[in-house]
Design a protein around this motif. Structure first.
Motif: not given
Length: 544
Positions: A460-468, A476-480, A520-523, A529-538
């Motif tokens: 794995v290179a990178e990972a971000a976790v968001i709430a769905i 619950r957590p979604l792993a990107c 973001t602009s500061v890295g 952005t991820l929450r917007d991308k996965f909005a409506g995720y089931q």
């Protein structure tokens, strides 16, 4: 000119002596693996007096930390009073934390003794040798078929009480600002941080459960705290019930919807409180039980879905009483009881009002602050900002100064990390969080810690976790996940890798592979952005 009133400390001995003197005939029922146990408050008070003496026998220091690893029971309530009434500090250990966190917390607090329910020994005992300051483990036999370790450090609770003489006379805590209890929160990044409640803060907070625009506990009530006693002192409900003289029902280790509804039916519970997931699980079973005795269902820990509250109103004529707070606010800061100005609203409008987090309770002050500019925002239900709180039961710093004061402002307010709007009546409506935490079933999951564990995977290179949003657990957590060039990995491999590294309930419900984590602009990772991308995720979610 000074007032001429008596200077009596606001301390927990008052709660104990009031209950013992006025309400000895009332009952405390605990559901156990062996069936129900019932004691009167008079009997409970005598046992608490014996426990107070036993703490001396155990050699617990004058302000020593007394750890508890217990379910909601009458015996846990004995510890709730015996420890602070003798000047010690009650330290409730969260039974759901990952082992490494438990070890860190017990060592950081310097617990000297831990009282543990027998059914929880398989979780605690493997960690015993890692606890640096714990000298004794006292096992409370709750009927579980679990072997008790043959170790000189292990004692039996009932034998300990039987050998102790009851404490004589009145308990005294002369300084109301001394510590009464502590609870660690994992609602921030990094290690859990200790919140230390004083006698004064605990007593004042407990009174809030008696006010009319609160839970309104009275001597006529039968109160059942479903919210764990290891979670911010069960929202102060046990202390409030003792102050009011309510009968008390404790659910013990069986937290299934059937068990909870059965206790409500059999004991005619009038007031109860728990996180939304508890009431979600009970909803489909309401027709099978008589819960007509209920007058208040206090719900908090995470946002209460409007649909859930309205489903209860339609089924039993009783919506949820929404409350908001956090460990750092003891925890009650707002309650969403109906107000006179709601009477003019139609049913849909009143449902919307009930879904808000509510108005600050007496003695709590809130303000809305723009997190970027630091400017206070108007209460017009349009402007948003971070909620900041102040009051006599609001934390001013963490134990040992952990966190460097980042969550506390220079002028003494608590930064809650929640973004909200507030209407002109002071009713709070949460709209977002300043920190990207996942709140699942009323408990925090740190997205940063989960990301770090995922990124420890060699592929794995990178990972971000968001709430769905989740129908049962609220979130619950979604792993990107971004896979390293030239590598392949499956979602199942990610979950398998995480399983020994984090608590089971922290495991992501789904893994999505992406080309890169947006920045973001500061890295920094752009979670928005991820929450917007996965909005409506089931997500179907785990079975348990």
């Amino acid at each position: 000119m000074h007032g001429l009133m008596q200077q009596r400390p606001l301390s927990l001995p008052h709660v104990f002596h009031r209950a013992e003197q006025l309400f000895g005939h009332k009952t405390i029922v605990t559901a156990t693996a062996d069936g129900e146990q019932s004691v009167t408050i008079a009997e409970w008070a005598q046992r608490t007096r014996r426990l107070a003496t036993a703490l001396d026998t155990l050699g617990v220091s004058a302000d020593g930390r007394v750890g508890t690893f217990c379910w909601n029971t009458a015996r846990h309530l004995e510890l709730y009073l015996a420890a602070p009434c003798t000047g010690r500090v009650l330290h409730t250990l969260n039974i759901r934390l990952f082992p490494e966190q438990l070890v860190y917390i017990a060592n950081h607090a310097e617990d000297e003794v831990v009282f543990v329910d027998r059914s929880l020994l398989p979780v605690l005992w493997p960690l015993a040798d890692k606890f640096e300051t714990v000298r004794r483990y006292v096992v409370i036999d709750d009927g579980a078929d679990v072997p008790i370790p043959d170790d000189p450090r292990v004692l039996d609770y009932e034998e300990l009480l039987a050998a102790a003489e009851p404490y004589q006379g009145r308990f005294r805590v002369d300084d109301e600002n001394t510590a009464a209890a502590m609870c660690y929160t994992s609602g921030t990044t990094g290690n859990p941080k200790g919140v230390v409640y004083s006698h004064r803060s605990t007593l004042l907070h407990s009174l809030i459960s008696l006010i009319a625009d609160g839970a309104a506990l009275s001597e006529r009530d039968v109160m059942m705290p479903v919210v764990p006693m290891f979670h911010a002192n069960a929202w102060g409900l046990p202390y409030g019930a003792l102050l009011a003289g309510s009968d008390i029902v404790f659910p013990g280790p069986n937290m299934t919807p059937q068990a909870i509804l059965g206790l409500i039916q059999d004991h005619k519970v009038t007031v109860t409180g728990g996180v939304p997931t508890i009431w979600m699980g009970a909803l489909p079973l309401l027709d099978d039980y008589d819960v007509s005795s209920l007058r208040t269902i206090l719900c908090g820990g995470s946002a209460v879905p409007r649909s859930l509250s309205e489903a209860y109103r339609e089924k039993i004529g009783l919506p949820m009483l929404h409350a908001w707070g956090m460990t750092e606010t003891s925890p009650i800061a707002t309650m969403s009881t109906a107000r006179s100005h709601h009477a003019a609203l139609d049913e849909s409008g009143r449902a919307d009002a009930r879904a808000r987090q509510g108005q600050p309770v007496p003695l709590v002050e809130l303000r809305l602050v723009d997190p970027d500019t630091g400017e206070e925002q108007p209460w017009d239900d349009v402007a948003t900002g971070e909620i900041q709180a102040a009051g006599p039961w609001i934390a001013r710093e963490y134990y040992r100064g952990e966190g460097g004061g980042a969550q506390f402002t220079k002028d003494g307010w608590l930064r809650t990390g929640d973004v909200a709007s507030v209407d002109r009546y002071g009713f709070v409506r949460l709209v977002d969080r300043t920190k990207d935490l996942v709140k699942s079933g009323g408990e925090w999951i740190s997205s940063v810690e989960l990301e770090n564990e995922i990124m420890a995977h060699p592929k794995v290179a990178e990972a971000a976790v968001i709430a769905i949003p989740h129908e049962k657990w609220v979130e619950r957590p979604l792993a990107c996940v971004v896979v390293k060039p030239g590598e392949t990995v499956t979602p199942e491999e990610i979950i398998e890798f995480l399983t020994p590294r984090v608590a089971k309930w922290w495991l992501p419900d789904a893994v999505e592979f992406i080309d890169e984590v947006p920045k973001t602009s500061v890295g920094k990772f752009s979670k928005k952005t991820l929450r917007d991308k996965f909005a409506g995720y089931q997500m179907a979610g785990p079975e348990e």
